[in-house]
Design a protein around this motif. Structure first.
Motif, PDB file in Angstrom:
ATOM      1  N   ASP A   1      33.041  55.668  66.323  1.00  0.00           N
ATOM      2  CA  ASP A   1      33.036  57.092  66.663  1.00  0.00           C
ATOM      3  C   ASP A   1      31.590  57.562  66.759  1.00  0.00           C
ATOM      4  O   ASP A   1      30.985  57.948  65.758  1.00  0.00           O
ATOM      5  CB  ASP A   1      33.807  57.885  65.607  1.00  0.00           C
ATOM      6  N   LEU A   2      31.024  57.512  67.963  1.00  0.00           N
ATOM      7  CA  LEU A   2      29.644  57.926  68.198  1.00  0.00           C
ATOM      8  C   LEU A   2      29.632  59.350  68.718  1.00  0.00           C
ATOM      9  O   LEU A   2      30.386  59.701  69.631  1.00  0.00           O
ATOM     10  CB  LEU A   2      28.982  56.991  69.221  1.00  0.00           C
TER      11      LEU A   2
ATOM     12  N   LYS B   1      25.199  48.273  69.090  1.00  0.00           N
ATOM     13  CA  LYS B   1      24.546  48.464  70.380  1.00  0.00           C
ATOM     14  C   LYS B   1      24.979  49.794  70.977  1.00  0.00           C
ATOM     15  O   LYS B   1      26.145  50.167  70.884  1.00  0.00           O
ATOM     16  CB  LYS B   1      24.976  47.301  71.278  1.00  0.00           C
ATOM     17  N   VAL B   2      24.037  50.499  71.598  1.00  0.00           N
ATOM     18  CA  VAL B   2      24.341  51.748  72.296  1.00  0.00           C
ATOM     19  C   VAL B   2      23.799  51.640  73.714  1.00  0.00           C
ATOM     20  O   VAL B   2      22.622  51.321  73.913  1.00  0.00           O
ATOM     21  CB  VAL B   2      23.715  52.980  71.590  1.00  0.00           C
ATOM     22  N   LEU B   3      24.669  51.877  74.674  1.00  0.00           N
ATOM     23  CA  LEU B   3      24.255  51.865  76.075  1.00  0.00           C
ATOM     24  C   LEU B   3      24.208  53.291  76.595  1.00  0.00           C
ATOM     25  O   LEU B   3      25.064  54.111  76.263  1.00  0.00           O
ATOM     26  CB  LEU B   3      25.217  51.034  76.914  1.00  0.00           C
TER      27      LEU B   3
ATOM     28  N   VAL C   1      14.763  50.989  73.707  1.00  0.00           N
ATOM     29  CA  VAL C   1      14.770  52.264  72.981  1.00  0.00           C
ATOM     30  C   VAL C   1      15.601  52.175  71.701  1.00  0.00           C
ATOM     31  O   VAL C   1      15.089  52.353  70.600  1.00  0.00           O
ATOM     32  CB  VAL C   1      15.291  53.417  73.879  1.00  0.00           C
ATOM     33  N   PHE C   2      16.894  51.884  71.835  1.00  0.00           N
ATOM     34  CA  PHE C   2      17.784  51.955  70.672  1.00  0.00           C
ATOM     35  C   PHE C   2      17.547  50.831  69.668  1.00  0.00           C
ATOM     36  O   PHE C   2      17.536  51.071  68.461  1.00  0.00           O
ATOM     37  CB  PHE C   2      19.248  51.989  71.122  1.00  0.00           C
TER      38      PHE C   2
ATOM     39  N   GLU D   1      27.393  54.990  75.014  1.00  0.00           N
ATOM     40  CA  GLU D   1      28.558  54.144  74.741  1.00  0.00           C
ATOM     41  C   GLU D   1      28.225  53.183  73.610  1.00  0.00           C
ATOM     42  O   GLU D   1      27.254  52.430  73.685  1.00  0.00           O
ATOM     43  CB  GLU D   1      28.952  53.371  75.999  1.00  0.00           C
ATOM     44  N   ALA D   2      29.048  53.230  72.561  1.00  0.00           N
ATOM     45  CA  ALA D   2      28.809  52.422  71.368  1.00  0.00           C
ATOM     46  C   ALA D   2      29.610  51.134  71.411  1.00  0.00           C
ATOM     47  O   ALA D   2      30.740  51.107  71.903  1.00  0.00           O
ATOM     48  CB  ALA D   2      29.198  53.221  70.126  1.00  0.00           C
TER      49      ALA D   2
END
Length: 197
Positions: free
Chosen positions: A45-46, A81-83, A142-143, A188-189
């Motif tokens: 849940d991002l 990971k986050v896109l 970045v992330f 998107e997580a």
């Protein structure tokens, strides 16, 4: 009755009697044990706070706009990971499609380490390039550095700082007067690696 008939009836009676006696007296020990199991799936849940990263009016070439927002993991699973995907649309002052040049070619996006060190840029690109970029590039540049390669742990928050710049290219940029640009970022997580539980 003949001997054969009497003998046949006797054998039949004996067989019936043995089957009744044997069926009624057959016994054994037994025992039972039960085990229960359950499976509960975790949640990814991002969230982004605030949901509007930037809303600014009357910008001119050379202006910079610094913004901060939070990525919040409200789920029960760690995010590895986050896109980031980018969409935008440009409308000129007459409400028609964009001008000859793309307004987003003149908007620079600088991802920063933190608000105090605005010169410490993690990654920089044009907004128009960000739209067509592979989302894995932003995750890697970045992330991943921001999350210190550990990801975004369940129940945690990470601050993200970004600077937008309307680049003054030293040339005539009059065609952008009155233009508006609407941008949407989608984060998107993704979960981490499988674990032995």
């Amino acid at each position: 009755m003949g001997v054969k008939k009497k003998l046949g009836l006797g054998l039949a009676s004996a067989a019936l009697g043995l089957s009744l006696v044997g069926g009624g007296t057959y016994a054994y020990f037994n025992d039972k044990a039960e085990a229960s199991s359950s499976f509960a799936a975790g949640t990814l849940d991002l969230n982004v706070d605030p949901t509007t990263v930037i809303d600014v009016q009357n910008i001119k070439p050379g202006d910079t706009m610094d913004r901060a927002f939070k990525l919040v993991n409200s789920g029960s699973l760690d995010i590895k990971k986050v896109l980031l995907t980018t969409e935008y649309s440009v409308v000129n002052k007459d409400g028609a499609a964009a001008n000859v040049e793309d307004f987003a070619d003149h908007i620079k996006v600088n991802f920063l380490w933190n608000a105090d060190k605005l010169n410490d840029v993690i990654y920089s690109t044009k907004l128009s390039e960000l739209k067509d970029m592979d989302p894995n590039v932003i995750d890697k540049n970045v992330f991943t550095p921001l999350f210190e390669r550990k990801g975004l742990r369940a129940g945690s928050t990470d601050d993200l700082y970004v600077q937008f710049e309307f680049v003054d290219n030293g040339e005539d940029q009059n065609e952008f007067q009155g233009d508006s640009l609407k941008m949407k970022w989608t984060f998107e997580a993704y979960q981490g690696k499988n674990e032995e539980k």
